[in-house]
Enzyme design. Structure first.
Site, PDB file in Angstrom:
ATOM      1  N   THR A   1      61.020 -84.250-104.839  1.00 15.72           N
ATOM      2  CA  THR A   1      61.123 -84.474-106.284  1.00 15.72           C
ATOM      3  C   THR A   1      60.111 -85.545-106.678  1.00 15.72           C
ATOM      4  O   THR A   1      59.737 -86.375-105.858  1.00 15.72           O
ATOM      5  CB  THR A   1      62.546 -84.940-106.675  1.00 15.72           C
ATOM      6  OG1 THR A   1      62.517 -85.399-108.038  1.00 15.72           O
ATOM      7  CG2 THR A   1      63.057 -86.070-105.809  1.00 15.72           C
ATOM      8  N   GLY A   2      59.691 -85.499-107.935  1.00 18.99           N
ATOM      9  CA  GLY A   2      58.716 -86.486-108.404  1.00 18.99           C
ATOM     10  C   GLY A   2      57.556 -85.794-109.087  1.00 18.99           C
ATOM     11  O   GLY A   2      57.696 -84.667-109.577  1.00 18.99           O
TER      12      GLY A   2
ATOM     13  N   THR B   1      64.896 -83.797-111.690  1.00 14.82           N
ATOM     14  CA  THR B   1      64.969 -82.508-110.995  1.00 14.82           C
ATOM     15  C   THR B   1      66.117 -82.518-109.992  1.00 14.82           C
ATOM     16  O   THR B   1      66.501 -83.580-109.513  1.00 14.82           O
ATOM     17  CB  THR B   1      63.632 -82.312-110.254  1.00 14.82           C
ATOM     18  OG1 THR B   1      62.648 -82.008-111.220  1.00 14.82           O
ATOM     19  CG2 THR B   1      63.674 -81.239-109.204  1.00 14.82           C
TER      20      THR B   1
ATOM     21  N   GLY C   1      54.858 -83.530-109.563  1.00 16.29           N
ATOM     22  CA  GLY C   1      54.461 -82.329-108.837  1.00 16.29           C
ATOM     23  C   GLY C   1      52.996 -82.308-108.452  1.00 16.29           C
ATOM     24  O   GLY C   1      52.636 -81.811-107.380  1.00 16.29           O
TER      25      GLY C   1
ATOM     26  N   ASP D   1      55.387 -78.676-108.321  1.00 12.81           N
ATOM     27  CA  ASP D   1      55.549 -78.433-106.880  1.00 12.81           C
ATOM     28  C   ASP D   1      56.779 -77.589-106.561  1.00 12.81           C
ATOM     29  O   ASP D   1      56.827 -76.913-105.527  1.00 12.81           O
ATOM     30  CB  ASP D   1      55.716 -79.775-106.158  1.00 12.81           C
ATOM     31  CG  ASP D   1      56.941 -80.528-106.687  1.00 12.81           C
ATOM     32  OD1 ASP D   1      56.966 -80.858-107.887  1.00 12.81           O
ATOM     33  OD2 ASP D   1      57.897 -80.757-105.905  1.00 12.81           O
TER      34      ASP D   1
HETATM   35  N1  ASP Z   1      58.692 -82.256-109.179  1.00 11.58           N
HETATM   36  C1  ASP Z   1      58.984 -81.844-110.530  1.00 11.58           C
HETATM   37  C2  ASP Z   1      57.728 -81.346-111.181  1.00 11.58           C
HETATM   38  O1  ASP Z   1      56.703 -81.976-111.053  1.00 11.58           O
HETATM   39  C3  ASP Z   1      59.575 -82.937-111.362  1.00 11.58           C
HETATM   40  C4  ASP Z   1      60.709 -83.689-110.739  1.00 11.58           C
HETATM   41  O2  ASP Z   1      60.881 -83.698-109.526  1.00 11.58           O
HETATM   42  O3  ASP Z   1      61.467 -84.285-111.477  1.00 11.58           O
HETATM   43  O4  ASP Z   1      57.795 -80.362-111.862  1.00 11.58           O
END
Ligand code: ASP
Length: 357
Positions: A263-264, A212, A266, A243
């Site tokens: 990021t990560g 992301t 969600g 998220d």
């Molecule tokens: N946070 C994003 C989600 O869960 C994914 C990401 O940060 O890569 O949609």
């Protein structure tokens, strides 16, 4: 006030980040930061700068956003994006939107041309059509379709039949797997070859995305803003929203304090309200605030979940992540070129100037 832009290209296990991909990834981060700084130094607002930087990353194909978005379990693209302006708490987001080349532009349109803060799916796409935004005909790219096929095969070959427990077992949703705990403890394999997806099957092998993109900026007038864009998680259920488009979770911006973008995974970030948590703590210093935010996620949901970047209204920046890597780039007025880094404890690769406090 020294205009500053800080952006990230996602936090994740980055198991396949070999030299070739790392070089492209760093360059894309730098280019996006350069574009944002060109705008800031020309007098543009923080909101314009974060939007432009994120558009650049959406178009690059190097990230899980825009052209490079990952695919749902059904093989479709459904993107989430948002913008927030710290001056007026202007907020716009789009969720599970198909086809649009630049969801972050659409998020801004939601904020500026509708009475709403968040539009989803077809309704969001209709707004994009109404405003003449570009829809991609090359969606999904062949590269992403090939990846989708491989990931789906691996997922289907795994012993567990229930989608959410299979994703959870791989560390993608609701907690990191034992395999990811082990992998996350290993040193980065920066010198490895780029994976071709043909390695032996292991449950922990499916990288669920996490590339992301997000940006925070401070402009010459002292305003802060944040923007984020994502394809979400690989093989997510159709209609799943993470998220990223949710205020306080994926991003938060408030001129009185500063801005943050997460990021990560969600499902963990949104229940920790990570970005708001970090902004609320920014007066402790951005480094301490981002560390505390990630510690709070880890305490509740385990390791390998998230990363966050933040900017204080005085120009100090911070970031933290407990995944194996998180691409990031920084450009503050006065620096000759943007600085980038991916791995934990990796110093910025270009000299970084201090903010003018
Ligand atoms: N946070 C994003 C989600 O869960 C994914 C990401 O940060 O890569 O949609």
């Amino acid at each position: 006030m020294k205009p500053t832009i800080l952006l990230h290209g996602g936090a994740g296990s980055m198991k396949k980040m070999g030299d070739v991909r790392a070089k492209r990834y760093r360059q894309s981060l730098r280019d996006a930061a350069a574009l944002g700084m060109t705008m800031l130094s020309g007098g543009s607002s923080a909101l314009d700068a974060v939007e432009a930087s994120v558009v650049h990353m959406e178009d690059s194909g190097a990230f899980n956003a825009g052209l490079g978005s990952c695919l749902t379990a059904g093989g479709c693209i459904e993107m989430d994006a948002a913008v927030m302006d710290g001056a007026q708490r202007l907020f716009g987001g789009v969720a599970a939107v198909p086809g649009v080349a630049n969801p972050v532009r659409l998020a801004r349109l939601v904020a500026e041309t509708t009475p709403h803060c968040l539009l989803a799916g077809e309704g969001a796409a209709a707004l994009a059509r109404q405003h003449g935004l570009v829809f991609r005909v090359d969606f999904p790219s062949q590269e992403r379709l090939d990846e989708w096929r491989k990931k789906k095969q691996r997922l289907e070959a795994s012993a567990d039949n229930d989608l959410s427990s299979r994703l959870a077992a791989m560390g993608g949703v609701l907690g990191a797997s034992e395999e990811d705990r082990v992998v996350d403890a290993e040193p980065p394999v920066d010198g490895s070859q780029e994976g071709d997806g043909s390695e032996p099957q292991q449950r922990g092998d499916v990288d669920l995305g996490h590339d992301t993109v997000g940006a925070v900026a401070l402009d010459a007038s002292g305003h802060v803003a944040a923007a984020v864009s994502t394809g979400g998680l690989w093989l997510k259920l159709p209609g799943r929203v993470g998220d990223s488009p949710l205020p306080g979770a994926g991003l938060w911006a408030d001129d009185d304090v500063g801005a943050a973008v997460a990021t990560g995974t969600g499902e963990s970030i949104l229940r920790a309200l990570l970005s708001k948590e970090v902004v609320d703590r920014l007066n402790e210093g951005p480094e301490a605030a981002t560390r505390a935010g990630i510690a709070a996620v880890e305490e509740r949901f385990g390791v390998g979940q998230a990363g966050v970047i933040a900017i204080h209204r005085d120009g100090r920046v911070g970031f933290s992540f407990h995944t194996r890597g998180m691409g990031r780039a920084l450009w503050r007025l006065g620096m000759e070129e943007p600085a980038a880094a991916i791995w934990p404890d990796e110093p910025w690769d270009r000299p970084v100037t201090a903010p003018s406090l």
